[in-house]
Design a protein around this motif. Structure first.
Motif, mmCIF file in Angstrom:
data_model
loop_
_atom_site.group_PDB
_atom_site.id
_atom_site.type_symbol
_atom_site.label_atom_id
_atom_site.label_comp_id
_atom_site.label_asym_id
_atom_site.label_seq_id
_atom_site.Cartn_x
_atom_site.Cartn_y
_atom_site.Cartn_z
ATOM 1 N N VAL A 3 -6.010 1.488 1.038
ATOM 2 C CA VAL A 3 -5.174 2.067 2.082
ATOM 3 C C VAL A 3 -4.123 1.039 2.476
ATOM 4 O O VAL A 3 -4.435 -0.134 2.676
ATOM 5 N N ILE A 4 -2.878 1.498 2.578
ATOM 6 C CA ILE A 4 -1.778 0.655 3.035
ATOM 7 C C ILE A 4 -1.085 1.408 4.169
ATOM 8 O O ILE A 4 -0.721 2.566 4.006
ATOM 9 N N LYS A 5 -0.914 0.759 5.291
ATOM 10 C CA LYS A 5 -0.233 1.360 6.437
ATOM 11 C C LYS A 5 1.147 0.713 6.554
ATOM 12 O O LYS A 5 1.262 -0.503 6.678
ATOM 13 N N VAL A 6 2.185 1.562 6.469
ATOM 14 C CA VAL A 6 3.567 1.098 6.440
ATOM 15 C C VAL A 6 4.262 1.457 7.746
ATOM 16 O O VAL A 6 4.266 2.621 8.147
ATOM 17 N N LYS A 7 4.851 0.476 8.396
ATOM 18 C CA LYS A 7 5.561 0.674 9.662
ATOM 19 C C LYS A 7 6.948 1.239 9.392
ATOM 20 O O LYS A 7 7.717 0.694 8.606
ATOM 21 N N GLY A 8 7.265 2.341 10.045
ATOM 22 C CA GLY A 8 8.596 2.928 9.924
ATOM 23 C C GLY A 8 9.586 2.203 10.822
ATOM 24 O O GLY A 8 9.206 1.505 11.751
ATOM 25 N N ILE A 9 10.863 2.386 10.527
ATOM 26 C CA ILE A 9 11.910 1.789 11.355
ATOM 27 C C ILE A 9 12.906 2.874 11.746
ATOM 28 O O ILE A 9 13.149 3.803 10.993
ATOM 29 N N ALA A 10 13.442 2.762 12.918
ATOM 30 C CA ALA A 10 14.420 3.713 13.466
ATOM 31 C C ALA A 10 13.888 5.138 13.383
ATOM 32 O O ALA A 10 12.880 5.436 14.000
ATOM 33 N N LYS A 11 14.529 5.999 12.609
ATOM 34 C CA LYS A 11 14.104 7.400 12.522
ATOM 35 C C LYS A 11 13.030 7.643 11.464
ATOM 36 O O LYS A 11 12.521 8.739 11.341
ATOM 37 N N ILE A 12 12.703 6.630 10.689
ATOM 38 C CA ILE A 12 11.674 6.774 9.647
ATOM 39 C C ILE A 12 10.306 6.556 10.294
ATOM 40 O O ILE A 12 10.061 5.519 10.911
ATOM 41 N N PRO A 13 9.388 7.522 10.159
ATOM 42 C CA PRO A 13 8.073 7.394 10.802
ATOM 43 C C PRO A 13 7.134 6.459 10.038
ATOM 44 O O PRO A 13 7.426 6.042 8.916
ATOM 45 N N ASP A 14 6.001 6.155 10.653
ATOM 46 C CA ASP A 14 4.965 5.346 10.015
ATOM 47 C C ASP A 14 4.278 6.179 8.926
ATOM 48 O O ASP A 14 4.053 7.373 9.100
ATOM 49 N N TYR A 15 3.955 5.532 7.820
ATOM 50 C CA TYR A 15 3.325 6.209 6.691
ATOM 51 C C TYR A 15 2.065 5.491 6.251
ATOM 52 O O TYR A 15 1.867 4.311 6.536
ATOM 53 N N VAL A 16 1.231 6.224 5.517
ATOM 54 C CA VAL A 16 0.011 5.688 4.926
ATOM 55 C C VAL A 16 0.046 5.995 3.438
ATOM 56 O O VAL A 16 0.435 7.090 3.034
ATOM 57 N N GLN A 17 -0.334 5.020 2.630
ATOM 58 C CA GLN A 17 -0.483 5.220 1.196
ATOM 59 C C GLN A 17 -1.958 5.099 0.849
ATOM 60 O O GLN A 17 -2.622 4.172 1.313
ATOM 61 N N LEU A 18 -2.462 6.022 0.040
ATOM 62 C CA LEU A 18 -3.803 5.926 -0.519
ATOM 63 C C LEU A 18 -3.646 5.675 -2.010
ATOM 64 O O LEU A 18 -2.928 6.409 -2.688
ATOM 65 N N ARG A 19 -4.300 4.642 -2.499
ATOM 66 C CA ARG A 19 -4.187 4.275 -3.916
ATOM 67 C C ARG A 19 -5.580 4.098 -4.515
ATOM 68 O O ARG A 19 -6.505 3.695 -3.835
ATOM 69 N N ASP A 20 -5.688 4.376 -5.822
ATOM 70 C CA ASP A 20 -6.976 4.231 -6.488
ATOM 71 C C ASP A 20 -7.195 2.776 -6.906
ATOM 72 O O ASP A 20 -6.389 1.899 -6.582
ATOM 73 N N ASP A 21 -8.271 2.520 -7.653
ATOM 74 C CA ASP A 21 -8.614 1.148 -8.040
ATOM 75 C C ASP A 21 -7.606 0.525 -9.008
ATOM 76 O O ASP A 21 -7.519 -0.688 -9.111
ATOM 77 N N LYS A 22 -6.850 1.354 -9.714
ATOM 78 C CA LYS A 22 -5.789 0.855 -10.588
ATOM 79 C C LYS A 22 -4.461 0.772 -9.842
ATOM 80 O O LYS A 22 -3.426 0.505 -10.429
ATOM 81 N N PHE A 23 -4.503 1.050 -8.550
ATOM 82 C CA PHE A 23 -3.378 0.998 -7.623
ATOM 83 C C PHE A 23 -2.355 2.103 -7.874
ATOM 84 O O PHE A 23 -1.183 1.984 -7.529
ATOM 85 N N THR A 24 -2.797 3.204 -8.469
ATOM 86 C CA THR A 24 -1.954 4.379 -8.647
ATOM 87 C C THR A 24 -1.892 5.140 -7.330
ATOM 88 O O THR A 24 -2.920 5.342 -6.684
ATOM 89 N N LEU A 25 -0.710 5.573 -6.949
ATOM 90 C CA LEU A 25 -0.530 6.300 -5.694
ATOM 91 C C LEU A 25 -1.221 7.661 -5.765
ATOM 92 O O LEU A 25 -0.946 8.462 -6.641
ATOM 93 N N LEU A 26 -2.144 7.909 -4.836
ATOM 94 C CA LEU A 26 -2.852 9.184 -4.759
ATOM 95 C C LEU A 26 -2.270 10.083 -3.682
ATOM 96 O O LEU A 26 -2.169 11.289 -3.859
ATOM 97 N N ALA A 27 -1.914 9.484 -2.554
ATOM 98 C CA ALA A 27 -1.370 10.260 -1.439
ATOM 99 C C ALA A 27 -0.449 9.363 -0.617
ATOM 100 O O ALA A 27 -0.657 8.158 -0.523
ATOM 101 N N TYR A 28 0.549 9.997 -0.033
ATOM 102 C CA TYR A 28 1.524 9.320 0.815
ATOM 103 C C TYR A 28 1.819 10.285 1.944
ATOM 104 O O TYR A 28 2.318 11.386 1.704
#
Length: 67
Positions: A3-28
């Motif tokens: 899990v990676i939690k990304v801080k948004g700036i200005a009008k861009i909201p905060d996001y979360v990335q879920l990645r598997d063990d090979k670090f492939t993006l599963l959900a954003y």
């Protein structure tokens, strides 16, 4: 799963990335709207656990989530 939690700036909201063990993006998804993404991934039943983990995670950190 990672899990990676990304801080948004200005009008861009905060996001979360879920990645598997090979670090492939599963959900954003936005922190305030995780429902559809987790349902598509088949993790809708684990929504409270995942969001509790995400809410306690500092921005910019990568953490391993055991599901």
């Amino acid at each position: 799963m990672y899990v990676i939690k990304v801080k948004g700036i200005a009008k861009i909201p905060d996001y979360v990335q879920l990645r598997d063990d090979k670090f492939t993006l599963l959900a954003y998804f936005r922190v305030d709207r995780p429902d559809k993404s987790l349902e598509k991934l088949g993790l809708g039943d684990k929504l409270p656990y995942i969001m509790n983990f995400v809410n306690n995670l500092p921005f910019g950190q990568i953490a391993k989530l055991d599901i």
